[in-house]
Design a protein around this motif. Structure first.
Motif, PDB file in Angstrom:
ATOM      1  N   ASP A 176       0.849  -1.196   0.000  1.00 57.99           N
ATOM      2  CA  ASP A 176       0.000   0.000   0.000  1.00 57.99           C
ATOM      3  C   ASP A 176       0.882   1.242   0.000  1.00 57.99           C
ATOM      4  N   GLU A 177       1.281   1.676  -1.174  1.00 56.16           N
ATOM      5  CA  GLU A 177       2.182   2.822  -1.285  1.00 56.16           C
ATOM      6  C   GLU A 177       1.510   4.130  -0.887  1.00 56.16           C
ATOM      7  N   SER A 178       0.187   4.183  -0.978  1.00 60.49           N
ATOM      8  CA  SER A 178      -0.526   5.420  -0.649  1.00 60.49           C
ATOM      9  C   SER A 178      -0.796   5.562   0.837  1.00 60.49           C
ATOM     10  N   LYS A 179      -0.446   4.533   1.638  1.00 59.99           N
ATOM     11  CA  LYS A 179      -0.738   4.535   3.075  1.00 59.99           C
ATOM     12  C   LYS A 179      -2.212   4.819   3.339  1.00 59.99           C
ATOM     13  N   GLY A 180      -3.050   4.183   2.514  1.00 61.52           N
ATOM     14  CA  GLY A 180      -4.483   4.252   2.743  1.00 61.52           C
ATOM     15  C   GLY A 180      -5.172   5.516   2.300  1.00 61.52           C
ATOM     16  N   GLN A 181      -4.485   6.419   1.613  1.00 56.51           N
ATOM     17  CA  GLN A 181      -5.091   7.680   1.201  1.00 56.51           C
ATOM     18  C   GLN A 181      -5.291   7.722  -0.307  1.00 56.51           C
ATOM     19  N   LEU A 182      -6.524   7.965  -0.721  1.00 56.49           N
ATOM     20  CA  LEU A 182      -6.864   8.057  -2.137  1.00 56.49           C
ATOM     21  C   LEU A 182      -7.251   9.494  -2.495  1.00 56.49           C
ATOM     22  N   GLY A 241     -18.694  -0.973   7.510  1.00 58.71           N
ATOM     23  CA  GLY A 241     -18.446  -2.366   7.828  1.00 58.71           C
ATOM     24  C   GLY A 241     -18.322  -3.243   6.601  1.00 58.71           C
ATOM     25  N   THR A 242     -19.092  -2.929   5.567  1.00 60.23           N
ATOM     26  CA  THR A 242     -19.028  -3.756   4.357  1.00 60.23           C
ATOM     27  C   THR A 242     -17.740  -3.547   3.582  1.00 60.23           C
ATOM     28  N   THR A 243     -17.036  -2.445   3.848  1.00 59.36           N
ATOM     29  CA  THR A 243     -15.785  -2.203   3.122  1.00 59.36           C
ATOM     30  C   THR A 243     -14.640  -3.069   3.644  1.00 59.36           C
ATOM     31  N   THR A 244     -14.909  -3.902   4.640  1.00 63.09           N
ATOM     32  CA  THR A 244     -13.917  -4.885   5.066  1.00 63.09           C
ATOM     33  C   THR A 244     -13.968  -6.141   4.204  1.00 63.09           C
ATOM     34  N   LYS A 245     -15.012  -6.275   3.389  1.00 63.57           N
ATOM     35  CA  LYS A 245     -15.177  -7.487   2.576  1.00 63.57           C
ATOM     36  C   LYS A 245     -14.230  -7.463   1.375  1.00 63.57           C
ATOM     37  N   PRO A 246     -13.665  -8.605   1.024  1.00 65.45           N
ATOM     38  CA  PRO A 246     -12.755  -8.664  -0.125  1.00 65.45           C
ATOM     39  C   PRO A 246     -13.408  -8.241  -1.435  1.00 65.45           C
ATOM     40  N   THR A 247     -14.754  -8.351  -1.501  1.00 67.42           N
ATOM     41  CA  THR A 247     -15.447  -8.024  -2.748  1.00 67.42           C
ATOM     42  C   THR A 247     -15.707  -6.535  -2.923  1.00 67.42           C
ATOM     43  N   SER A 248     -15.507  -5.749  -1.867  1.00 67.82           N
ATOM     44  CA  SER A 248     -15.790  -4.324  -1.964  1.00 67.82           C
ATOM     45  C   SER A 248     -14.710  -3.626  -2.780  1.00 67.82           C
ATOM     46  N   ARG A 249     -15.122  -2.763  -3.696  1.00 64.82           N
ATOM     47  CA  ARG A 249     -14.154  -2.014  -4.503  1.00 64.82           C
ATOM     48  C   ARG A 249     -13.433  -0.953  -3.678  1.00 64.82           C
ATOM     49  N   LEU A 250     -14.060  -0.494  -2.601  1.00 63.53           N
ATOM     50  CA  LEU A 250     -13.428   0.468  -1.702  1.00 63.53           C
ATOM     51  C   LEU A 250     -13.140  -0.268  -0.407  1.00 63.53           C
ATOM     52  N   ARG A 251     -11.864  -0.396  -0.067  1.00 61.82           N
ATOM     53  CA  ARG A 251     -11.479  -1.240   1.057  1.00 61.82           C
ATOM     54  C   ARG A 251     -11.006  -0.416   2.246  1.00 61.82           C
ATOM     55  N   LEU A 252     -11.438  -0.839   3.432  1.00 61.01           N
ATOM     56  CA  LEU A 252     -11.018  -0.165   4.657  1.00 61.01           C
ATOM     57  C   LEU A 252      -9.525  -0.339   4.868  1.00 61.01           C
ATOM     58  N   SER A 253      -8.847   0.740   5.241  1.00 61.30           N
ATOM     59  CA  SER A 253      -7.407   0.721   5.439  1.00 61.30           C
ATOM     60  C   SER A 253      -7.073   1.205   6.845  1.00 61.30           C
ATOM     61  N   ALA A 254      -5.841   0.998   7.275  1.00 63.77           N
ATOM     62  CA  ALA A 254      -5.397   1.451   8.594  1.00 63.77           C
ATOM     63  C   ALA A 254      -5.663   2.942   8.761  1.00 63.77           C
ATOM     64  N   GLY A 255      -6.257   3.317   9.861  1.00 63.29           N
ATOM     65  CA  GLY A 255      -6.514   4.724  10.161  1.00 63.29           C
ATOM     66  C   GLY A 255      -7.837   5.247   9.661  1.00 63.29           C
ATOM     67  N   ASP A 256      -8.543   4.482   8.801  1.00 63.03           N
ATOM     68  CA  ASP A 256      -9.790   4.987   8.226  1.00 63.03           C
ATOM     69  C   ASP A 256     -10.861   5.233   9.287  1.00 63.03           C
ATOM     70  N   LEU A 257     -11.036   4.305  10.200  1.00 63.61           N
ATOM     71  CA  LEU A 257     -12.075   4.480  11.212  1.00 63.61           C
ATOM     72  C   LEU A 257     -11.751   5.636  12.150  1.00 63.61           C
ATOM     73  N   ASP A 258     -10.470   5.911  12.357  1.00 64.73           N
ATOM     74  CA  ASP A 258     -10.101   7.074  13.164  1.00 64.73           C
ATOM     75  C   ASP A 258     -10.474   8.368  12.441  1.00 64.73           C
ATOM     76  N   GLU A 259     -10.354   8.363  11.130  1.00 60.74           N
ATOM     77  CA  GLU A 259     -10.786   9.519  10.343  1.00 60.74           C
ATOM     78  C   GLU A 259     -12.294   9.713  10.493  1.00 60.74           C
ATOM     79  N   ALA A 260     -13.040   8.611  10.529  1.00 59.67           N
ATOM     80  CA  ALA A 260     -14.480   8.695  10.739  1.00 59.67           C
ATOM     81  C   ALA A 260     -14.792   9.262  12.118  1.00 59.67           C
ATOM     82  N   VAL A 261     -14.046   8.844  13.138  1.00 57.11           N
ATOM     83  CA  VAL A 261     -14.244   9.372  14.490  1.00 57.11           C
ATOM     84  C   VAL A 261     -13.980  10.876  14.520  1.00 57.11           C
ATOM     85  N   ALA A 262     -12.914  11.303  13.861  1.00 57.86           N
ATOM     86  CA  ALA A 262     -12.600  12.733  13.815  1.00 57.86           C
ATOM     87  C   ALA A 262     -13.747  13.511  13.195  1.00 57.86           C
TER      88      ALA A 262
END
Length: 479
Positions: A287-293, A413-434
């Motif tokens: 993950d070269e983008s470190k979870g940021q798109l 929660g569904t973005t944790t599934k392998p079939t989702s085109r948009l996948r949850l990455s490290a730090g994403d849920l913290d961004e949601a909390v913010a």
């Protein structure tokens, strides 16, 4: 285009939104009726808007402190520890079979930028920290850098938060086997318990029992949760790492369990529970983008739209179309920004420039963005309004705001599934909390942008959806 996959076994519950809204239109035998929260309250307490911090006119506590200077930060620390000592003197016997709480033996103040001292086999030079040491049953704090920084950034209750957490470690040590903590217990379990014990103490303050402090359950409690966000582990930190404290999403959850429950609930946090709910994950090696798109790029929006359609497809609702640019909508009182839903056209309109700003990661010393997932969640919240409209739910009012936060969490929660085109990455849920703790959180707002006043309730609703969205919790609980 897919975001990087969820790695490891930290999250065992992969959430589906199958039947997300069906439970409200169909009677299901054997399904327990959930308790519907009073949206005017936080865990049973009225949402208040008053002052938080030190009570005026109350004399300072007189606990002995080693190496102190008697200044504002030391007084704040001592008043906190006097009150938290009173709390545990009452609560430990009540919750743990009559066990007495023995006060911490040593309280130590130091200045990390001044003359160093040795505390717990550690030289304090440059150590901007607060900690409990079981070797000599002591609590130490940095009055020079850490406590002033917390106080200036989040107010005095942030200092109370940190020291209540450290006292939670003292409680673990004094409980011994009753806490379930041993020398081999993973750090993450110890830290989650301590966050939970801090939540117990803050409930006591909010109920008006503290001699030195007061806490509003609206903005005051929001600031406490913002402190929990600030002291989170860095994105990409493994929950299995020695010294891991937890992501913001996980730390806030533990605090909320304590605020809503009692100390026995906190002592139940063990390895089984941690494996079932800890969301903290590391970055994928590739993950070269470190979870940021790039939020506004077409391929990012296409992936988001695909994940949203997939998340809610079982509802049978016609998905809304995405439209660039905000415009007037005849059937809403106010057009929200940076994303808006228009019921009459079934469109989600987007201010791509503002979404890009929110989706950026702020550089050190700068304000601005929250990260890409915060921006995606704001768009998802407007998409979730279309699902509510299609299934007959009102789109305005506090209940709609909480339902929207819950449905957005269910999509996440569904973005944790392998079939989702948009996948949850490290730090994403913290961004949601913010985003959820922001004053103008769109994730927990109704169609007109009216925000649920309690950040505590917003995060709780999002978490409900993330873990239990497949059980219809969003519409059963927040109707």
């Amino acid at each position: 285009m897919a975001r990087r996959a969820w790695r490891g076994a930290a999250l065992v519950a992969t959430v589906s939104v199958v039947g997300l809204l069906g439970a409200c239109t169909t009677t299901v035998g054997g399904l327990p009726k959930p308790e519907r929260p009073d949206i005017s309250k936080v865990s049973g307490l009225e949402i208040t808007q008053g002052e938080s911090g030190a009570k005026p006119g109350v004399p300072d506590a007189a606990l002995p402190v080693e190496n102190g200077d008697g200044g504002e930060m030391d007084r704040l620390a001592v008043n906190t520890l006097a009150d938290v000592e009173e709390y545990w003197t009452q609560q430990l016997p009540m919750n743990f079979g009559g066990r007495r709480f023995e006060p911490v033996k040593r309280l130590i103040s130091y200045d990390s930028g001044g003359t160093s001292v040795d505390v717990c086999r550690t030289n304090t030079a440059g150590v901007a920290n607060a900690f409990y040491c079981s070797l000599d049953d002591s609590i130490a704090w940095d009055r020079g850098e850490l406590l002033p920084m917390l106080n200036d950034s989040f107010g005095p209750m942030s200092v109370v938060t940190v020291l209540a957490h450290e006292t939670g470690h003292a409680v673990q040590y004094k409980l011994g086997d009753a806490s379930g903590i041993t020398t081999n217990t993973p750090t993450i379990i110890k830290e989650q318990q301590a966050d939970c014990y801090a939540g117990n103490f803050f409930r006591w303050i909010a109920e008006g029992n503290s001699k030195h402090f007061r806490l509003s359950t609206g903005p005051g409690l929001n600031q406490v949760l913002a402190t929990m966000f600030f002291i989170r582990d860095a994105a990409g930190t493994s929950a299995e790492k020695q010294g891991a404290h937890g992501s913001a999403f996980d730390r806030v959850a533990a605090f909320q369990f304590g605020f809503a429950g009692d100390p026995k609930r906190c002592a139940q946090i063990n390895e089984t529970e941690i494996k079932s709910r800890i969301t903290q994950q590391t970055f994928s090696p590739d993950d070269e983008s470190k979870g940021q798109l790039p939020v506004a790029e077409r391929k990012s929006l296409d992936a988001l739209e695909s994940s949203l359609r997939d998340a809610y497809k079982q509802t049978g609702a016609a998905p809304p179309a995405f439209k660039e640019g905000l415009g007037d909508c005849p059937d809403v009182e106010k057009t929200t920004s940076p994303a808006a839903y228009c019921p009459s056209t079934n469109q989600v309109s987007l201010d791509l420039a503002e979404l890009t700003r929110i989706g950026s990661v702020p550089k050190k010393g700068q304000t601005g963005g929250l990260g890409d997932f915060a921006a995606f969640a704001e768009i998802a919240s407007r998409f979730a309004l279309s699902i509510q409209k299609a299934t007959g739910y009102p789109l305005d009012g506090p209940a709609a705001g909480l339902r929207t936060a819950c449905l957005t969490g269910a999509w996440a929660g569904t973005t944790t599934k392998p079939t989702s085109r948009l996948r949850l990455s490290a730090g994403d849920l913290d961004e949601a909390v913010a985003e959820l703790l922001a004053d103008k959180s769109l994730v927990a707002a109704d169609v007109n942008g009216a925000v649920v006043p309690s950040g505590f309730a917003r995060v709780e609703a999002f978490r409900d959806g993330f873990f239990d969205g497949d059980k219809g919790v969003c519409t059963r609980k927040y109707s």
